[in-house]
Scaffold this active site. Sequence first.
Site, mmCIF file in Angstrom:
data_model
loop_
_atom_site.group_PDB
_atom_site.id
_atom_site.type_symbol
_atom_site.label_atom_id
_atom_site.label_comp_id
_atom_site.label_asym_id
_atom_site.label_seq_id
_atom_site.Cartn_x
_atom_site.Cartn_y
_atom_site.Cartn_z
ATOM 1 N N PRO A 2 -49.644 -31.208 -53.557
ATOM 2 C CA PRO A 2 -49.889 -30.355 -52.238
ATOM 3 C C PRO A 2 -50.952 -29.411 -52.424
ATOM 4 O O PRO A 2 -50.903 -28.709 -53.455
ATOM 5 C CB PRO A 2 -48.487 -30.014 -51.552
ATOM 6 C CG PRO A 2 -47.286 -30.741 -52.439
ATOM 7 C CD PRO A 2 -47.837 -30.908 -53.833
ATOM 8 N N GLU A 3 -51.849 -29.468 -51.663
ATOM 9 C CA GLU A 3 -52.972 -28.267 -51.458
ATOM 10 C C GLU A 3 -52.931 -27.576 -49.986
ATOM 11 O O GLU A 3 -52.257 -27.796 -49.326
ATOM 12 C CB GLU A 3 -54.291 -29.233 -51.747
ATOM 13 C CG GLU A 3 -54.258 -29.870 -53.075
ATOM 14 C CD GLU A 3 -55.750 -30.507 -53.431
ATOM 15 O OE1 GLU A 3 -56.721 -30.011 -52.897
ATOM 16 O OE2 GLU A 3 -55.625 -31.452 -54.121
ATOM 17 N N HIS A 93 -32.279 -35.147 -55.376
ATOM 18 C CA HIS A 93 -33.227 -33.896 -55.861
ATOM 19 C C HIS A 93 -33.287 -32.948 -55.050
ATOM 20 O O HIS A 93 -34.220 -32.176 -54.818
ATOM 21 C CB HIS A 93 -34.768 -34.453 -56.222
ATOM 22 C CG HIS A 93 -34.759 -35.668 -57.045
ATOM 23 N ND1 HIS A 93 -34.340 -35.616 -58.514
ATOM 24 C CD2 HIS A 93 -35.056 -36.767 -56.652
ATOM 25 C CE1 HIS A 93 -34.365 -36.739 -59.079
ATOM 26 N NE2 HIS A 93 -34.695 -37.710 -58.240
ATOM 27 N N ARG A 117 -39.630 -33.754 -59.638
ATOM 28 C CA ARG A 117 -40.144 -33.187 -60.813
ATOM 29 C C ARG A 117 -39.892 -31.789 -61.196
ATOM 30 O O ARG A 117 -40.112 -31.323 -62.354
ATOM 31 C CB ARG A 117 -41.663 -33.537 -60.965
ATOM 32 C CG ARG A 117 -41.867 -34.964 -60.599
ATOM 33 C CD ARG A 117 -43.346 -35.407 -60.503
ATOM 34 N NE ARG A 117 -43.935 -35.160 -61.958
ATOM 35 C CZ ARG A 117 -45.250 -35.484 -62.385
ATOM 36 N NH1 ARG A 117 -45.964 -35.765 -61.569
ATOM 37 N NH2 ARG A 117 -45.591 -35.186 -63.520
ATOM 38 N N LYS A 161 -70.278 -16.970 -62.237
ATOM 39 C CA LYS A 161 -69.356 -17.954 -62.696
ATOM 40 C C LYS A 161 -70.077 -19.185 -63.506
ATOM 41 O O LYS A 161 -70.930 -19.848 -62.860
ATOM 42 C CB LYS A 161 -68.485 -18.841 -61.578
ATOM 43 C CG LYS A 161 -67.405 -17.811 -61.035
ATOM 44 C CD LYS A 161 -66.140 -18.149 -61.735
ATOM 45 C CE LYS A 161 -65.032 -17.191 -61.434
ATOM 46 N NZ LYS A 161 -63.893 -16.805 -62.369
#
Length: 283
Positions: A2-3, A93, A117, A161
Amino acid sequence: MPELPEVETVRRGIAAHVVGRTVSRVEVGRERTVRRMGREALIHGLSGATILSAQRRGKYLLCPLDSGEVLMIHLRMSGRVLIAEPSAPRPPHTHVVAHLAALGDAPPIELWFVDPRTFGEVLVFDPAHAAQQVPELARLGPDPLVDEFTPDVLARQLLGKRGALKAALLDQSVVAGIGNIYADEILHRAGLRPRREPHRLSRRTIERLYGAIVEVLAAAVASGGSTLDDTQYVDVDGTTGSYQHEHRVYGRAGDTCFTCGRARISRTVVAGRTTCYCAVCQR
Ligand SMILES: [Zn+2]
């Protein structure tokens, strides 16, 4: 993983259903999910607290509590936040369950943190000690939807950068919230090759990149994020996102580019991540 758009969709779900409620009881299954503070500390930090608001910075969900502390949830690879009726069967989970008391006419509900996970994390921290307890939060760059984000801000963040532009977009200290899907989609929208060098971009190009970041993320939020075949991202009520149908390059290697209609989408590896781009549209 997920972003920003997926986490923002979850944030909106928490804001709609959870804010204002008091945590009556907490269950922790898998200790790894609460590894930074431990089971007992999480239960103690959350039990009896009222959730005051639902905020987000980058991929971090942040819910201030009336205790003065903050509940932080990070979904990482496969984490899901689900809201359910107390009698509903829990999926496999489910590692953390927060029982939430009734609010007005709204009956009690449960907030589940489900994570096959187990890379995800649930944490309660004291904002006065955030630098020690969650140092990665202090290192986050501006969030394109939450913080002041302008072409000037982006130019400053990219200043000096080196390396690949895609690596800079994935660097959470440059811009918070962008991961592999949206980096590829943003670079395609901006017409820029993933290996362009950030420190060599002209002012006009940075403005184009800025526009692509804001447009792609806003469109993805409006679609409830992207749910891929191999991930389990869903909204708090189990609804999938639909932005995967809008992807122009991500996951489309070998297919014809929708934008130019000429090239097939190329696949390469940049910054250690599978990267898709159009050699005609992106220069
Ligand atoms: Zn193209």
